[in-house]
Design a protein around this motif. Structure first.
Motif, PDB file in Angstrom:
ATOM      1  N   THR A 164      14.335  -0.507   7.336  1.00 25.42           N
ATOM      2  CA  THR A 164      13.846  -1.621   6.528  1.00 25.42           C
ATOM      3  C   THR A 164      12.331  -1.736   6.612  1.00 25.42           C
ATOM      4  O   THR A 164      11.645  -1.923   5.592  1.00 25.42           O
ATOM      5  CB  THR A 164      14.498  -2.938   6.988  1.00 25.42           C
ATOM      6  OG1 THR A 164      15.914  -2.858   6.775  1.00 25.42           O
ATOM      7  CG2 THR A 164      13.938  -4.133   6.236  1.00 25.42           C
ATOM      8  N   ASP A 167      10.909   0.911   4.633  1.00 30.00           N
ATOM      9  CA  ASP A 167      11.599   1.103   3.357  1.00 30.00           C
ATOM     10  C   ASP A 167      11.992   2.573   3.233  1.00 30.00           C
ATOM     11  O   ASP A 167      11.712   3.259   2.244  1.00 30.00           O
ATOM     12  CB  ASP A 167      10.742   0.662   2.169  1.00 30.00           C
ATOM     13  CG  ASP A 167      11.551   0.543   0.878  1.00 30.00           C
ATOM     14  OD1 ASP A 167      12.794   0.598   0.961  1.00 30.00           O
ATOM     15  OD2 ASP A 167      10.949   0.411  -0.188  1.00 30.00           O
ATOM     16  N   ASP A 225       5.982  -3.165   3.235  1.00 32.77           N
ATOM     17  CA  ASP A 225       6.619  -2.198   4.133  1.00 32.77           C
ATOM     18  C   ASP A 225       5.497  -1.384   4.775  1.00 32.77           C
ATOM     19  O   ASP A 225       4.378  -1.336   4.261  1.00 32.77           O
ATOM     20  CB  ASP A 225       7.633  -1.313   3.405  1.00 32.77           C
ATOM     21  CG  ASP A 225       6.988  -0.352   2.417  1.00 32.77           C
ATOM     22  OD1 ASP A 225       6.373   0.630   2.858  1.00 32.77           O
ATOM     23  OD2 ASP A 225       7.097  -0.597   1.199  1.00 32.77           O
TER      24      ASP A 225
END
Length: 415
Positions: A164, A167, A225
């Motif tokens: 996460t 990304d 990100d």
């Protein structure tokens, strides 16, 4: 329940009889069999700033007491990270710069580039995502059979989080774990990583993969990100391949190894100290305190290295410019002068956040609040689901003096 041994139950016989001048606490086998504790206890008592002339990593100073470690860690002008942050000296052709190996101002510029990802606003948004993932992981654990907590919980949760933050393609997220393990492995004959060349070859695959993602991000609008932050920042968007790889390794290891080993250590400690688990069950408000104690007691990064930039005095010892100093966080976290009853796991101890695990000074762990958040949510959900886990065998530890961690912990869900 099989009661695994507490760390203070181990005794390394040679640490008591070997001449002090010959004592080398950096040997990986001590960490694999959990026998390093008596070595550090002896050094704290007899020679808190100890010179080891002969080791696999060359001569080095061991800094083993809390106050001395803080003194070194907070003085980046006298004790530099620019020659590396581990006891291992990486050969020049395999060296990768990163912001943890830099001094001001470049260090701050690059660190500040990625810091928004773990800022308060980002953490607030991540709380719900982490919680949903924890619930799914716990719900999917096998019932009525033994499983490896490290693989099914610790690695899975932290690798999902890393994917996460970058990304990163979710289906390939276990590559992040693999590259992290390779990055922290000191090449050794007979091991999976047996040469610097092999390590570099594997990490070049990491660089190639992330370079493709970078090229996508730099063409897209900025977003929150890690890759996008670096691609669009003046401080990092012109990094060469080596520096890009170095910062990738730093962020992957920092977001992976530390949290995953505290997740494993926490479950192990609650089994070793069932009275502390009972405290937590009876009073879930102790979760935040328990998280800090888990991180202290585990100390997932066993050491950080500095190199003396000038002649200095540490703990009454003369340190010469160019000397290698190893700050043993894992020892300072057991310093009875600072931490009462330090060898025991006590979730409601006073000043529970007074530990060394995140370091101090300009290189203090960037992701510490995210690590605490993941641990807190995990224990909140364990208590909420009334899931009780039994450790049914000895943990398997890794042979590393840098990452204090585990490869396996056999566990069953209690009936």
């Amino acid at each position: 329940m099989i009661m695994t041994k507490r760390s203070e139950d181990y005794r390394a016989e040679d640490s008591c009889v070997i001449p002090l001048s010959k004592l080398d606490v950096s040997e990986g086998k001590r960490f694999q069999d959990d026998s390093m504790w008596t070595c550090f206890e002896r050094l704290r008592k007899e020679d808190p700033v100890h010179y080891c002339q002969d080791s696999a990593h060359g001569p080095y100073w061991s800094v083993t007491k809390y106050r001395d470690i803080v003194a070194v860690d907070t003085n980046h002008k006298a004790f530099s990270s620019e020659e590396g942050v581990t006891i291992v000296d990486v050969p020049g052709e395999h060296w990768t710069p990163s912001f943890i190996k830099m001094g001001p101002p470049k260090h701050a510029e690059q660190r500040n580039t990625v810091s928004p990802i773990v800022g308060p606003e980002s953490l607030t948004k991540l709380d719900g995502l982490i919680r949903s993932r924890v619930r799914a992981i716990l719900a999917g654990l096998p019932r009525n059979e033994t499983f490896n907590w490290v693989d099914m919980v610790s690695i899975e949760l932290t690798t999902q989080m890393l994917a996460t933050l970058f990304d990163f393609p979710f289906e390939d997220r276990r590559l992040l774990t693999y590259w992290s393990d390779v990055a922290v492995a000191a090449p050794k004959a007979g091991h999976a990583i047996d040469s610097w060349e092999k390590r570099s070859t594997i990490l070049s695959e990491c660089l190639d993969y992330f370079t493709r993602l970078w090229n996508e991000r730099i063409k897209a609008e900025p977003r929150l990100d890690l890759l996008s932050l670096m691609a669009h920042s003046p401080a990092t968007r012109r990094m060469g391949p080596s520096e890009f790889l170095g910062n990738l390794i730093l962020l992957i290891v920092g977001g992976n190894d530390t949290t995953r080993n505290s997740i494993t250590g926490g479950l192990l400690f609650m089994n070793q100290y069932p009275s502390e688990l009972r405290k937590l069950i009876d009073n879930p408000k102790l979760i935040s305190s328990a998280v800090s104690e888990i991180i202290r007691y585990q100390t997932p990064i066993a050491h950080m290295r500095r190199t003396a930039a000038i002649d200095s005095i540490v703990g009454g010892k003369q340190i010469r410019k160019g000397d290698k100093l190893v700050m043993w966080y894992i020892s300072g976290n057991r310093d009875e002068e600072i931490i009462e009853n330090a060898n025991n796991f006590v979730i409601d101890r006073k000043n529970v956040r007074q530990h060394l695990s995140f370091g101090f000074g300009i290189h203090r762990c960037l992701g510490r609040h995210l690590a605490e958040l993941q641990l807190r949510v995990l224990w909140e959900e364990i208590l909420s689901a009334e899931l009780w886990f039994e450790v049914v065998g000895e943990p398997e530890r890794i042979a590393s003096n840098f990452v204090h961690g585990y490869s396996a912990l056999p566990v069953r869900i209690a009936a």
